[in-house]
Design a protein around this motif. Structure first.
Motif, short mmCIF file in Angstrom:
data_model
loop_
_atom_site.label_atom_id
_atom_site.label_comp_id
_atom_site.label_asym_id
_atom_site.label_seq_id
_atom_site.Cartn_x
_atom_site.Cartn_y
_atom_site.Cartn_z
N HIS A 191 0.73 58.61 -60.55
CA HIS A 191 0.22 57.86 -59.40
C HIS A 191 0.11 58.77 -58.18
CE1 HIS A 191 0.44 53.65 -60.93
NE2 HIS A 191 1.10 54.31 -61.87
N LEU A 192 -1.07 58.78 -57.57
CA LEU A 192 -1.34 59.58 -56.37
C LEU A 192 -2.06 58.72 -55.34
CD1 LEU A 192 -2.60 62.87 -58.07
CD2 LEU A 192 -0.46 62.58 -56.82
N THR A 193 -2.12 59.23 -54.12
CA THR A 193 -2.86 58.56 -53.06
C THR A 193 -3.83 59.53 -52.41
OG1 THR A 193 -1.32 59.12 -51.28
CG2 THR A 193 -0.84 57.10 -52.54
N GLY A 224 -6.91 62.65 -45.24
CA GLY A 224 -7.86 62.71 -46.35
C GLY A 224 -7.40 63.47 -47.57
N GLN A 225 -6.20 64.02 -47.54
CA GLN A 225 -5.72 64.82 -48.66
C GLN A 225 -5.10 63.96 -49.75
OE1 GLN A 225 -3.24 68.10 -47.43
NE2 GLN A 225 -4.78 68.88 -46.02
N GLU A 272 -2.24 53.94 -43.87
CA GLU A 272 -1.91 55.29 -44.30
C GLU A 272 -2.67 55.75 -45.53
OE1 GLU A 272 2.26 56.36 -44.56
OE2 GLU A 272 2.78 54.62 -43.35
N VAL A 273 -3.05 54.81 -46.39
CA VAL A 273 -3.61 55.16 -47.69
C VAL A 273 -5.05 54.67 -47.80
CG1 VAL A 273 -3.34 54.88 -50.18
CG2 VAL A 273 -1.31 55.07 -48.72
N ALA A 274 -5.98 55.61 -47.96
CA ALA A 274 -7.38 55.24 -48.16
C ALA A 274 -7.62 54.74 -49.58
CB ALA A 274 -8.29 56.43 -47.86
N GLU A 275 -6.87 55.31 -50.53
CA GLU A 275 -7.05 54.96 -51.94
C GLU A 275 -5.80 55.33 -52.72
OE1 GLU A 275 -10.12 56.16 -55.59
OE2 GLU A 275 -10.41 57.01 -53.60
N GLU A 291 6.08 50.87 -49.64
CA GLU A 291 5.22 50.65 -48.48
C GLU A 291 3.78 51.10 -48.73
OE1 GLU A 291 8.82 51.39 -45.24
OE2 GLU A 291 7.11 52.76 -45.27
N GLU A 292 3.61 52.25 -49.35
CA GLU A 292 2.28 52.85 -49.47
C GLU A 292 1.44 52.33 -50.63
OE1 GLU A 292 2.39 57.11 -49.32
OE2 GLU A 292 3.49 57.11 -47.42
N ILE A 293 2.08 52.01 -51.77
CA ILE A 293 1.28 51.55 -52.91
C ILE A 293 1.79 50.24 -53.52
CG2 ILE A 293 0.46 53.87 -53.47
CD1 ILE A 293 2.39 53.85 -55.89
N GLY A 294 2.81 49.65 -52.93
CA GLY A 294 3.33 48.37 -53.42
C GLY A 294 4.21 48.47 -54.65
#
Length: 158
Positions: A15-17, A28-29, A99-102, A54-57
């Protein structure tokens, strides 16, 4: 930072963001879920679990901590401790909009294979800097994220 993988679709996936483009640091990184250790965290592991929630649930109780990797210092002077974890059951990935675009996954076989990495360089603050990259589809995995993954790939190859 949480280096977390799952095994839900046959092949293990990491898993990455993609960080939001308006963030002050590393906009954007491609990155692992993670951030600084807050006073209420139980060290790097607690911070990694909190930030992943927080960032990906990712629910904290849905992971098995396998250990930590050696700390890495970024070129922007952040010292990060990668926390390796396995996700037990599928969860609804929910990127944190600020914080997270994707949020996405990459086959573990891609980032655990040293031959998928190459070294590139560019000028940064007046000096030429070399760094690992491990592109995957539309994602340009580079810098500290790629360096951590390359260290993990080297370790797994032993």
């Amino acid at each position: 930072m949480l280096v977390a993988f799952d095994c839900f679709e046959g092949e293990p996936r990491l898993h990455l963001t993609k960080r939001s483009s308006h963030l002050r640091h590393h906009p954007g990184q491609i990155a692992f879920p993670g951030g600084k250790v807050d006073p209420q965290d139980d060290g790097p592991v607690g911070a990694a679990l909190r930030e992943a929630r927080e960032e990906i649930g990712l629910p904290s109780g849905n992971v098995e901590i396998l250990g930590t990797l050696d700390p890495h210092e970024t070129v922007t002077s952040f010292l990060v401790t990668p926390v390796l974890a396995r996700i037990h059951t599928p969860f609804e990935i929910t990127p944190e909009a600020g914080e997270v675009a994707e949020a996405f996954t990459v086959p573990l076989s891609h980032v655990s294979n040293p031959t998928k990495f190459r070294v590139e360089s560019r000028r940064w603050r007046g000096a030429r800097r070399s760094y690992f990259v491990a592109p995957y589809g539309p994602y340009y995995i580079w810098g500290a994220t790629a360096r951590i993954l390359r260290a993990l790939a080297d370790r797994m190859a032993q």
